[in-house]
Write an enzyme that holds these catalytic residues in place. Structure first.
Site, PDB file in Angstrom:
ATOM      1  N   SER A 104    -121.058 -37.376  -4.665  1.00 32.25           N
ATOM      2  CA  SER A 104    -120.803 -38.091  -3.411  1.00 32.25           C
ATOM      3  C   SER A 104    -121.501 -37.364  -2.273  1.00 32.25           C
ATOM      4  O   SER A 104    -122.719 -37.187  -2.324  1.00 32.25           O
ATOM      5  CB  SER A 104    -119.290 -38.226  -3.179  1.00 32.25           C
ATOM      6  OG  SER A 104    -119.031 -39.000  -2.029  1.00 32.25           O
ATOM      7  N   THR A 105    -120.765 -36.865  -1.277  1.00 33.23           N
ATOM      8  CA  THR A 105    -121.375 -36.206  -0.116  1.00 33.23           C
ATOM      9  C   THR A 105    -122.260 -35.037  -0.554  1.00 33.23           C
ATOM     10  O   THR A 105    -121.810 -34.150  -1.271  1.00 33.23           O
ATOM     11  CB  THR A 105    -120.277 -35.673   0.823  1.00 33.23           C
ATOM     12  OG1 THR A 105    -119.271 -36.661   0.967  1.00 33.23           O
ATOM     13  CG2 THR A 105    -120.851 -35.298   2.177  1.00 33.23           C
TER      14      THR A 105
END
Length: 347
Positions: A168-169
């Site tokens: 994700s991030t």
């Protein structure tokens, strides 16, 4: 004692957007907008005066665009930046470039006046700014290093071997680092990265351009082959299923899972069902815990599982959650993950 608030500086040439972002961010008790700037030159002075913890930065601005400003900022005073992007295919290359330079995350420009949509948008940007303040800003200097040599294979991959990656991030650069180090005939890789639908094709092309393997945005019922990497489209969950002696990609646009589509959990669970102990599962940098339980299920089935270590993760949320569950066979720095995948593929 009250916790110290995260200081935010908003950099945007639109007075309306500055006002709106200020109102939304100040709604969160963890955050405080300490200033705004309408161009990078004003921003430079405000950074010196206010020492913000996080900057929100528009890409399109007069005098100097956000990308040029971000390059200067990361060279002279690295700090957490959340880009305010246009979430369209036209906006994808600039946003992906910003992540490459060192931005932590991105969020769409607010649109429309639907109160419910605006409330959800506010929650989303507040969460991203909060996590950006905790992020490892040093990651950009690691991922921007000159490309290291590719991993070599000591023999042929085991029949039926497949690797699944979740992120994700910070994941766009982490995935690029792992995939670009793979040899041309690497075993197949399937990936779920939290990404908007308008960005996933550009992202696949960007990784493909610096890799020996072929990188695709996955298509429904696409056969999975060695030397290829399949990225979940931003609008669909990616699963795999057995097809004879191999596998195929299966896409569906069903409900979000763990607040995401694509989600890491259904990918890992499908790999578990189709490949079991023939698989390797990898959890890279990311906010939240999507896929952590599914990685544990993979490990319990006999698959080898890897989580990225805290030092090289932009946000040690997803890998940290998996590690704390006991879902990791190994915890490794980002630059060692490609070699570990290949080692287990050839055993």
């Amino acid at each position: 004692m009250e916790r110290k608030k995260i200081k935010v500086l908003i950099v945007d040439d639109s007075a309306l957007i500055r006002t709106l972002l200020t109102a939304l961010l100040n709604e969160d008790r963890r955050l405080e907008v300490v200033g705004t700037a309408n161009d990078p030159f004003e921003a430079r002075e405000k950074i010196k005066q206010l020492s913000p913890d996080v900057i929100t930065l528009d890409i399109e601005m007069p005098k100097m665009n956000g990308i040029v400003f971000l390059k200067n900022l990361m060279r002279l005073r690295p700090m957490p930046v959340v880009m305010i992007s246009t979430l369209t295919q036209a906006g994808a290359p600039a946003t992906l470039e910003a992540l490459e330079i060192g931005a932590i995350d991105y969020v769409a420009k607010p649109q429309g006046d639907d109160p419910h949509a605006l409330e959800q948008y506010g929650k989303n940007i507040c969460e991203k700014v909060f996590w950006a303040a905790k992020a490892n800003v040093a990651h950009f200097s690691q991922t921007s290093e000159p490309k290291k040599s590719r991993v070599t294979m000591s023999g042929r991959a085991k029949a039926g071997f497949i690797c699944a990656i979740g992120a994700s991030t910070g994941g766009t650069e982490a995935i690029k680092c792992v995939v670009s180090a793979l040899p041309e005939h690497a075993p197949p890789i399937v990936i779920a990265q939290h990404i908007p639908a308008a960005f996933s094709q550009s992202f696949a092309k960007r990784v493909d351009a610096c890799s020996a393997v072929s990188v695709h945005e996955a298509a429904h019922q696409q056969p999975i082959e060695a030397g290829h990497v399949y990225l979940a489209p931003g609008h669909s969950h990616l699963r795999i299923r057995r097809a004879g002696s191999g596998y195929v990609c299966m896409l569906d646009d069903g409900p979000e899972i763990n607040r995401h589509r694509p989600s890491v959990e259904p990918l890992f669970d499908s790999v578990n069902a189709a490949a079991g102990k023939l698989a390797v599962g990898v959890m890279l940098t990311g906010m939240g815990a999507d896929g952590a339980q599914a990685l544990l299920r993979l490990k319990e089935r006999g698959a080898f599982t890897i989580v990225q270590d805290e030092q090289t993760s932009v946000v040690w949320g997803m890998p940290g959650a998996a590690y704390k569950l006991g879902a990791a066979s190994a915890m490794l720095p980002l630059e060692k993950i490609s070699a570990e995948i290949i080692k287990h593929a050839c055993k």
